[in-house]
Design a protein around this motif. Structure first.
Motif, PDB file in Angstrom:
ATOM      1  N   ASP A   1       0.735  -1.331  -0.060  1.00 22.51           N
ATOM      2  CA  ASP A   1       0.004  -0.013  -0.107  1.00 22.51           C
ATOM      3  C   ASP A   1       0.669   1.319   0.088  1.00 22.51           C
ATOM      4  O   ASP A   1       0.894   2.175   0.995  1.00 22.51           O
ATOM      5  CB  ASP A   1      -0.957  -0.236   1.173  1.00 22.51           C
ATOM      6  CG  ASP A   1      -1.951  -1.279   1.024  1.00 22.51           C
ATOM      7  OD1 ASP A   1      -1.586  -2.319   1.215  1.00 22.51           O
ATOM      8  OD2 ASP A   1      -3.197  -0.973   0.793  1.00 22.51           O
TER       9      ASP A   1
ATOM     10  N   HIS B   1      -3.981  -3.968   2.336  1.00 23.50           N
ATOM     11  CA  HIS B   1      -5.262  -3.346   2.233  1.00 23.50           C
ATOM     12  C   HIS B   1      -5.866  -2.643   2.891  1.00 23.50           C
ATOM     13  O   HIS B   1      -6.389  -1.563   2.921  1.00 23.50           O
ATOM     14  CB  HIS B   1      -6.323  -4.693   1.614  1.00 23.50           C
ATOM     15  CG  HIS B   1      -7.493  -4.228   1.151  1.00 23.50           C
ATOM     16  ND1 HIS B   1      -7.703  -3.190   0.341  1.00 23.50           N
ATOM     17  CD2 HIS B   1      -8.875  -4.475   1.780  1.00 23.50           C
ATOM     18  CE1 HIS B   1      -9.215  -3.006  -0.024  1.00 23.50           C
ATOM     19  NE2 HIS B   1      -9.768  -3.767   0.927  1.00 23.50           N
TER      20      HIS B   1
ATOM     21  N   ASP C   1      -1.602  -1.993  -4.234  1.00 25.32           N
ATOM     22  CA  ASP C   1      -2.000  -0.544  -4.398  1.00 25.32           C
ATOM     23  C   ASP C   1      -0.547   0.189  -4.278  1.00 25.32           C
ATOM     24  O   ASP C   1       0.034   0.898  -3.141  1.00 25.32           O
ATOM     25  CB  ASP C   1      -2.731  -0.169  -2.849  1.00 25.32           C
ATOM     26  CG  ASP C   1      -4.037  -0.464  -3.017  1.00 25.32           C
ATOM     27  OD1 ASP C   1      -4.580  -0.742  -4.009  1.00 25.32           O
ATOM     28  OD2 ASP C   1      -4.767  -0.079  -1.740  1.00 25.32           O
TER      29      ASP C   1
ATOM     30  N   HIS D   1      -4.454  -0.952   5.745  1.00 22.66           N
ATOM     31  CA  HIS D   1      -3.366  -0.038   6.358  1.00 22.66           C
ATOM     32  C   HIS D   1      -3.477  -0.193   7.974  1.00 22.66           C
ATOM     33  O   HIS D   1      -3.170   0.992   8.518  1.00 22.66           O
ATOM     34  CB  HIS D   1      -4.207   1.359   6.150  1.00 22.66           C
ATOM     35  CG  HIS D   1      -4.027   1.782   4.530  1.00 22.66           C
ATOM     36  ND1 HIS D   1      -4.160   2.806   3.709  1.00 22.66           N
ATOM     37  CD2 HIS D   1      -4.009   0.733   3.521  1.00 22.66           C
ATOM     38  CE1 HIS D   1      -4.008   2.711   2.615  1.00 22.66           C
ATOM     39  NE2 HIS D   1      -4.129   1.461   2.368  1.00 22.66           N
TER      40      HIS D   1
ATOM     41  N   HIS E   1       0.718   3.759  -2.161  1.00 24.35           N
ATOM     42  CA  HIS E   1      -0.281   4.738  -2.504  1.00 24.35           C
ATOM     43  C   HIS E   1       0.539   6.049  -3.289  1.00 24.35           C
ATOM     44  O   HIS E   1       0.024   7.167  -2.800  1.00 24.35           O
ATOM     45  CB  HIS E   1      -1.271   5.077  -1.476  1.00 24.35           C
ATOM     46  CG  HIS E   1      -2.313   4.090  -1.236  1.00 24.35           C
ATOM     47  ND1 HIS E   1      -3.503   3.985  -1.926  1.00 24.35           N
ATOM     48  CD2 HIS E   1      -2.355   3.026  -0.170  1.00 24.35           C
ATOM     49  CE1 HIS E   1      -3.955   3.157  -1.532  1.00 24.35           C
ATOM     50  NE2 HIS E   1      -3.502   2.462  -0.717  1.00 24.35           N
TER      51      HIS E   1
ATOM     52  N   HIS F   1      -3.327  -8.923  -2.051  1.00 25.65           N
ATOM     53  CA  HIS F   1      -3.535  -7.676  -1.530  1.00 25.65           C
ATOM     54  C   HIS F   1      -4.630  -7.499  -0.315  1.00 25.65           C
ATOM     55  O   HIS F   1      -4.207  -7.146   0.560  1.00 25.65           O
ATOM     56  CB  HIS F   1      -3.982  -6.669  -2.606  1.00 25.65           C
ATOM     57  CG  HIS F   1      -4.428  -5.431  -2.144  1.00 25.65           C
ATOM     58  ND1 HIS F   1      -3.638  -4.690  -1.560  1.00 25.65           N
ATOM     59  CD2 HIS F   1      -5.562  -4.675  -2.122  1.00 25.65           C
ATOM     60  CE1 HIS F   1      -4.198  -3.236  -1.100  1.00 25.65           C
ATOM     61  NE2 HIS F   1      -5.304  -3.468  -1.560  1.00 25.65           N
TER      62      HIS F   1
HETATM   63 FE   FE2 Z   1      -4.464   0.762   0.199  1.00 25.30          FE
END
Ligand code: FE2
Length: 257
Positions: free
Chosen positions: A12, A202, A47, A204, A14, A169
């Motif tokens: 993640d 996923h 992510d 966090h 991002h 994920h």
């Molecule tokens: Fe995420």
């Protein structure tokens, strides 16, 4: 230590959300600076970007993956829901584009890599979530076909004495509405007592959940760049390094915190 015996788990990133791109770049540079590529495999559980089809975010993410490869690190990554869309609306078109750019070597999931005595199996937890009627929200679903292939793969004689690492994920233990892995119980039936390490992200959260489903190491990677991981609730940025020789886990922070 034999080659590629250590996993650095990231998740993640991002890239594209606030300062997550800058943080991701710092994490990657510190991994290159401090870790030995001979012994390290980097697994990124999805992510990578905040939003699919944002050209500058894809460009930065691809540059960072290239930096790791230039540093002789092996990178294994599986897609998250944000990599295939906005996080809440995904599409097959975005999925094809992400896979073409980031994982061109992967024709289908589950995807198997073998290094030394370890088998790494990547899953796409968006796979069955791309129909017109259920491509909305942030749920995941592996689908019957992918699970059948995974079951068959785990029975493959070449994997018999290998350490087995599965990464995906979506969080298999989530009960958060619209964020669940819908076929989590079916995944459990396939991998329970059959693999050694399960990695995902996923939500966090970054919490560890060891000794679940008869698996030695079960870890939530959280968000490596700290997207919406408020420290006031006890969520800290952690980057875990797993030694497959003895299944020990060292927590690091490549952001230097
Ligand atoms: Fe995420």
């Amino acid at each position: 230590m034999p080659d590629k015996n250590q996993i650095i788990h990231l998740s993640d990133l991002h890239i594209g959300y606030q300062d997550c791109g800058t943080k991701a770049a710092k994490i990657i540079e510190n991994i290159i600076k401090y870790e030995d590529p001979k012994v390290s495999i980097i697994i990124i559980t999805g992510d990578i970007v905040e939003r699919a089809r944002q050209a500058k975010d894809f460009t930065l993410a691809l540059e960072l993956m290239a930096r790791l490869k230039q540093g002789n690190f092996k990178v294994l990554l599986c897609p998250g829901n944000h990599d295939y869309g906005t996080g809440f609306i995904n599409s097959r078109k975005n999925a094809r584009e992400f896979r073409r750019l980031f994982i061109p070597e992967v024709a289908n999931f589950p995807y198997l890599d073998i290094f030394g005595n370890t088998a790494f199996i990547g899953l796409d937890s968006n796979e069955a979530e791309l129909h017109w009627y259920d491509r909305f929200f942030a749920d995941g679903e592996l689908g019957a076909l992918q699970l059948t292939k995974l079951d068959k793969m785990l029975n493959d004689p070449q994997l018999k004495d290998k350490t087995k690492v599965v990464y995906l994920h979506h969080h298999p233990f989530s009960r958060l509405p619209f964020h669940c892995l819908k076929d989590s119980q079916k995944l459990k039936k396939v991998i329970e007592n059959r693999i050694d390490v399960l990695l995902y992200g996923h939500l966090h959260l970054g919490l560890s959940q060891n000794n679940t489903w008869g698996i030695k190491i079960v870890l939530d990677g959280g968000s490596s760049t700290g997207k919406r991981m408020p420290e006031m609730f006890g969520f800290k940025i952690k980057h875990r390094v797993i030694d497959l020789a003895d299944f020990s886990i060292v927590e690091k922070n490549y952001l230097g915190g």
